[in-house]
Design a protein around this motif. Structure first.
Motif, PDB file in Angstrom:
ATOM      1  N   PRO A 272      90.523   1.482  50.773  1.00 30.24           N
ATOM      2  CA  PRO A 272      90.500   0.155  50.072  1.00 30.24           C
ATOM      3  C   PRO A 272      89.725  -0.108  48.439  1.00 30.24           C
ATOM      4  N   SER A 273      89.898  -1.661  48.001  1.00 30.98           N
ATOM      5  CA  SER A 273      89.793  -2.111  46.835  1.00 30.98           C
ATOM      6  C   SER A 273      87.321  -0.991  46.692  1.00 30.98           C
ATOM      7  N   ALA A 274      87.350  -0.324  45.596  1.00 27.97           N
ATOM      8  CA  ALA A 274      86.329  -0.045  45.853  1.00 27.97           C
ATOM      9  C   ALA A 274      85.814   0.743  45.838  1.00 27.97           C
ATOM     10  N   CYS A 275      86.069   1.670  46.890  1.00 26.82           N
ATOM     11  CA  CYS A 275      86.060   2.603  47.681  1.00 26.82           C
ATOM     12  C   CYS A 275      86.528   4.209  46.965  1.00 26.82           C
ATOM     13  N   GLY A 276      86.421   4.212  45.906  1.00 23.74           N
ATOM     14  CA  GLY A 276      86.456   5.789  45.109  1.00 23.74           C
ATOM     15  C   GLY A 276      88.229   6.329  45.281  1.00 23.74           C
ATOM     16  N   LYS A 277      88.734   5.269  45.173  1.00 21.11           N
ATOM     17  CA  LYS A 277      90.347   5.868  45.341  1.00 21.11           C
ATOM     18  C   LYS A 277      91.025   5.895  43.744  1.00 21.11           C
ATOM     19  N   THR A 278      90.838   5.419  43.041  1.00 25.25           N
ATOM     20  CA  THR A 278      90.862   5.996  41.667  1.00 25.25           C
ATOM     21  C   THR A 278      90.119   7.457  41.239  1.00 25.25           C
ATOM     22  N   SER A 279      88.488   6.883  41.219  1.00 27.36           N
ATOM     23  CA  SER A 279      87.340   8.090  41.314  1.00 27.36           C
ATOM     24  C   SER A 279      87.675   8.841  41.362  1.00 27.36           C
ATOM     25  N   THR A 280      88.306   8.889  43.052  1.00 32.80           N
ATOM     26  CA  THR A 280      88.824  11.009  44.185  1.00 32.80           C
ATOM     27  C   THR A 280      90.469  11.116  42.993  1.00 32.80           C
ATOM     28  N   ALA A 281      91.201  10.175  42.421  1.00 37.72           N
ATOM     29  CA  ALA A 281      92.249  10.870  41.781  1.00 37.72           C
ATOM     30  C   ALA A 281      92.278  11.232  40.428  1.00 37.72           C
ATOM     31  N   MET A 282      91.076  11.006  40.010  1.00 37.69           N
ATOM     32  CA  MET A 282      90.147  12.006  38.323  1.00 37.69           C
ATOM     33  C   MET A 282      89.116  11.933  38.375  1.00 37.69           C
ATOM     34  N   ILE A 283      89.292  12.901  39.439  1.00 40.02           N
ATOM     35  CA  ILE A 283      88.139  13.998  40.130  1.00 40.02           C
ATOM     36  C   ILE A 283      88.670  15.162  38.416  1.00 40.02           C
ATOM     37  N   PRO A 284      87.450  15.563  37.922  1.00 47.68           N
ATOM     38  CA  PRO A 284      87.789  16.224  36.827  1.00 47.68           C
ATOM     39  C   PRO A 284      87.809  17.629  37.780  1.00 47.68           C
ATOM     40  N   GLY A 285      89.111  18.591  36.789  1.00 44.82           N
ATOM     41  CA  GLY A 285      88.764  19.695  37.107  1.00 44.82           C
ATOM     42  C   GLY A 285      90.645  19.989  38.434  1.00 44.82           C
ATOM     43  N   GLU A 286      90.801  18.185  38.848  1.00 40.60           N
ATOM     44  CA  GLU A 286      91.622  18.534  39.169  1.00 40.60           C
ATOM     45  C   GLU A 286      93.407  17.244  38.331  1.00 40.60           C
ATOM     46  N   ASN A 287      94.554  17.018  38.857  1.00 39.59           N
ATOM     47  CA  ASN A 287      95.371  16.485  37.913  1.00 39.59           C
ATOM     48  C   ASN A 287      95.578  15.146  39.128  1.00 39.59           C
ATOM     49  N   ILE A 288      95.774  14.123  38.444  1.00 32.76           N
ATOM     50  CA  ILE A 288      96.493  12.638  38.793  1.00 32.76           C
ATOM     51  C   ILE A 288      98.007  12.090  38.892  1.00 32.76           C
ATOM     52  N   VAL A 289      98.375  12.225  39.842  1.00 29.19           N
ATOM     53  CA  VAL A 289      99.964  12.005  39.528  1.00 29.19           C
ATOM     54  C   VAL A 289      99.892  10.096  39.372  1.00 29.19           C
ATOM     55  N   GLY A 290      99.099   9.622  40.332  1.00 31.80           N
ATOM     56  CA  GLY A 290      99.584   8.071  39.925  1.00 31.80           C
ATOM     57  C   GLY A 290      97.938   7.208  41.202  1.00 31.80           C
ATOM     58  N   ASP A 291      97.709   5.938  41.083  1.00 29.24           N
ATOM     59  CA  ASP A 291      96.605   5.485  41.469  1.00 29.24           C
ATOM     60  C   ASP A 291      96.365   4.443  42.732  1.00 29.24           C
ATOM     61  N   ASP A 292      97.472   4.088  42.515  1.00 28.63           N
ATOM     62  CA  ASP A 292      97.671   2.711  43.827  1.00 28.63           C
ATOM     63  C   ASP A 292      99.225   3.194  44.418  1.00 28.63           C
ATOM     64  N   LEU A 293     100.074   3.295  44.023  1.00 31.96           N
ATOM     65  CA  LEU A 293     101.322   2.803  44.907  1.00 31.96           C
ATOM     66  C   LEU A 293     102.057   4.436  45.132  1.00 31.96           C
ATOM     67  N   ALA A 294     102.652   4.403  46.417  1.00 35.33           N
ATOM     68  CA  ALA A 294     103.077   5.908  46.215  1.00 35.33           C
ATOM     69  C   ALA A 294     104.503   5.034  47.637  1.00 35.33           C
ATOM     70  N   TYR A 295     104.945   6.036  47.201  1.00 35.70           N
ATOM     71  CA  TYR A 295     106.596   5.633  48.022  1.00 35.70           C
ATOM     72  C   TYR A 295     106.794   7.553  48.480  1.00 35.70           C
ATOM     73  N   PHE A 296     106.625   7.716  50.015  1.00 33.35           N
ATOM     74  CA  PHE A 296     106.991   8.988  50.472  1.00 33.35           C
ATOM     75  C   PHE A 296     108.580   8.709  51.412  1.00 33.35           C
ATOM     76  N   ARG A 297     109.370   9.468  51.399  1.00 32.47           N
ATOM     77  CA  ARG A 297     110.478   9.839  51.660  1.00 32.47           C
ATOM     78  C   ARG A 297     110.539  11.575  51.903  1.00 32.47           C
ATOM     79  N   VAL A 298     111.582  11.572  52.700  1.00 29.22           N
ATOM     80  CA  VAL A 298     112.001  13.187  53.498  1.00 29.22           C
ATOM     81  C   VAL A 298     112.919  13.765  52.633  1.00 29.22           C
ATOM     82  N   ILE A 299     112.815  14.626  52.222  1.00 26.27           N
ATOM     83  CA  ILE A 299     113.754  14.871  51.122  1.00 26.27           C
ATOM     84  C   ILE A 299     114.379  16.658  51.245  1.00 26.27           C
TER      85      ILE A 299
END
Ligand code: SPV
Ligand code: MN
Length: 622
Positions: A272-299
């Motif tokens: 939820p908002s203000a619970c560390g979502k963006t900052s988790t995606a931006m943890i130093p040493g790791e890499n961000i793919v996106g910070d807010d919306l994801a679609y899941f599919r089986v491929i």
């Protein structure tokens, strides 16, 4: 007038050519309808060209929706004092007469709602230019792609979409030619504005979602969460489309965690908002793919996630050079950045928690001549920048982006995290026994405590299913069931729960960057490279693994005392949480059986543990 005559009356030759080249009658009809209703002076249509993006960027400055800042390419945008965030009370689903929608969702009869929005949008483009642009949710020319048509009189909305999404004009053409017609449509009207170019009629702010026609209408608002069609407006439509088609649309970041020996593991997380979502995606040493919306599919029998977006619309409060060096850098170098609702003095933006002295005057979300101590139009105290002040940047400008963030096939998901703000119940990190256990007891039981930053009492827990509660456009039970059923026949990701906000005597037990350790532990677990202890409501880390990881990653000595304090099993609080959840789910009309079973089994395990070891169980006693 027929459609073509209407179009010809307002579009110049170039715009008309761009529109008709799509060879899509529905598009023409949607644009013509908006012309009849909103009565623009003229209509401008853009394609995917850089010139058309530049035109919109300049228009936002010319019409003063954005003001240039000292650094090249940077602008600031202000929303009305009363328009600083999403407003769930005026966001409603239009429900046809013969249908019902979960009573937990805000709704209005479709005919009544359409009448209301048409009245509010009638003539709203008078003496303005109507802008028509095409964007795409997810990577273009892939199974994820959903083309979207945005109509608006706000160049700021289009500029934001140019930064946050992939271009969609060619995708519209491609899909129209292929005979596909499931597009998303957005018609936004800014409404009356003050001399600051911010909305005047806040009382009539409305966001109405017509899932029958995959259309969202918004009016008397500029805040991007209400106006940028492809962000949260589209999420509500996507959740229904995903339901029809058997995939999932989630409010999640995607990140790459760099494991041992070059191993790359992808994690998605809902917070939820203000619970560390963006900052988790931006943890130093790791890499961000996106910070807010994801679609899941089986491929190809793989559980894969695609970043729906191509940029970040992030909270700027507390972005500082120590905690967020990557974002800080982007915000301090020439390039395309939109600052929203910050304080500006002499062309420089300031915000709370930036770690610099903030001027006592300037232009901000309250006034173009704000001074310290000034109260808002409602008599409330004001701050230099709003707590929901934002920055808009492109993924391509982030030096920590995963090189394959834009992969057309999405990325294989190793783990899913559900994280909330919780002062006294859950351990910092735990792993679900199974997919079902994770979806039910971590995703569907997600809660977050209100903070001083939000209105209302502090520390009140708010239930927020998968952090998607504000965007659910179908029944809560069916949505949970869809999650339970998704990717049933293949190997599914491990599910984890995190809590960065445990407190003792009012003080946080963890530092801001301890999450760097939790993600590494999750990465090891996904590959079977760490053992875990059964805590009765999930699996938790062993002390030796955490001690080693804290030393390696944070150069901290993680003591046995730290471990016990953070990872003890708090059974009374866990049972109280189950009490709250059972109460809530008794009011959900279609609670899945698995949900009831998982809650009952969890209660039983915790009661057994309590009978054997007492209320508070040290992980060393497991
Ligand atoms: C959120 O609040 O979850 C956001 C910002 O991502 S908004 O665009 O307002 O939804
Ligand atoms: Mn969000």
């Amino acid at each position: 007038m027929d459609t073509l005559s209407t179009l010809k009356s307002k579009l110049d030759e170039v715009s008309l050519r761009k529109l008709t080249a799509l060879k899509n009658d529905e598009v023409n009809a949607f644009v013509a309808y908006a012309i009849d209703l909103c009565q623009p002076d003229k209509v401008w249509v853009g394609d995917d060209s850089p010139q058309d993006a530049a035109y919109c960027r300049q228009l936002a400055i010319d019409n003063k929706e954005e003001r240039p800042l000292a650094v090249e390419g940077h602008t600031v945008h202000f929303d009305s004092y009363y328009d600083q965030g999403r407003n769930p009370h005026v966001t409603k689903y239009l429900v046809p007469e013969n249908e019902t929608l979960d009573p937990k969702l805000n709704q209005i009869g479709r005919e009544q709602g359409l009448g209301e929005i048409e009245n509010l949008q009638r003539g709203a483009y008078k003496s303005r230019t109507m802008l028509v642009r095409f964007f795409c949710l997810g990577p273009v020319n892939t199974v994820f792609a959903i083309p979207c048509l945005q109509i608006t009189d706000s160049a700021y909305v289009i500029h934001s979409e140019d930064m946050l999404y992939r271009p969609g004009y060619e995708e519209f053409k491609r899909q129209s030619a292929a005979g596909k017609f499931e597009f998303f449509w957005f018609r936004h009207c800014t409404g009356a504005v003050t001399e600051r170019m911010t909305c005047e009629d806040n009382e009539h702010n409305r966001v109405y979602i017509d899932y029958v026609q995959n259309t969202v209408y918004s009016v008397n608002t500029q805040y991007a969460g209400n106006t940028v069609g492809l962000k949260k407006l589209s999420l509500r439509l996507a959740i229904r489309k995903a339901d029809r088609e058997g995939w999932l649309a989630e409010h999640m970041f995607i990140m790459r965690v760099n494991g041992p020996k070059g191993r790359k593991t992808y994690l998605c997380g809902a917070y939820p908002s203000a619970c560390g979502k963006t900052s988790t995606a931006m943890i130093p040493g790791e890499n961000i793919v996106g910070d807010d919306l994801a679609y899941f599919r089986v491929i190809d029998r793989q559980f894969r996630a695609a970043n729906v977006e191509a940029g970040i619309f992030g909270i700027i409060q507390d972005v500082n050079p120590d905690g967020d060096p990557v974002i800080w850098n982007v915000l301090h170098h020439p390039g395309e950045v939109i600052f929203g609702n910050v304080l500006v003095k002499d062309g420089k933006p300031y915000w709370l928690g930036m770690g610099e002295e903030i001027p006592q005057e300037g232009m901000n979300y309250v006034s173009l001549n704000w001074t310290e101590g000034m109260s808002g139009p409602d008599g409330e105290a004001t701050t230099p920048s709003h707590k929901n002040a934002r920055y808009t940047v492109r993924m391509s400008d982030l030096e920590n982006k995963a090189p394959n963030w834009d992969d057309p096939a999405g990325l294989p998901v190793g783990g899913i995290i559900y994280g909330g703000r919780d002062s006294d119940t859950n351990v910092p990190v735990r792993e679900a026994y199974t997919w079902e256990h994770g979806i039910c007891t971590m995703g569907a039981m997600l809660e977050s405590e209100t903070t001083a930053a939000t209105t209302g009492a502090q520390g009140v827990r708010k239930w927020n299913v998968m952090s998607n509660m504000d965007f659910l456009s179908m029944s809560v039970g069916k949505y949970i069931q869809n999650n339970l059923d998704f990717a049933k026949d293949i190997k599914r990701p491990k599910v984890f729960g995190t809590n960065y906000f445990l407190r003792k005597d009012g003080k946080y037990l963890n530092g801001m960057l301890d999450k760097a350790v939790w993600v590494k532990w999750m990465e090891l677990r996904i590959h079977g490279d760490a053992e875990a202890l059964d805590a009765g409501y999930g699996l938790i880390p062993k002390y030796d693994d955490l001690r080693r990881l804290f030393k390696e990653i944070r150069n901290n000595d993680f003591t046995e005392q730290d471990y016990v304090e953070q990872f003890k099993i708090r059974i009374p609080e866990l049972l109280a949480k189950l009490d709250r959840m059972e109460k809530i789910y008794a009011t959900v009309q279609d609670t899945p059986q698995a949900m009831k079973d998982e809650m009952a089994a969890q209660r039983k395990r915790l009661q057994t543990l309590k009978a054997a070891k007492g209320d508070y169980v040290s992980p060393f006693d497991l």
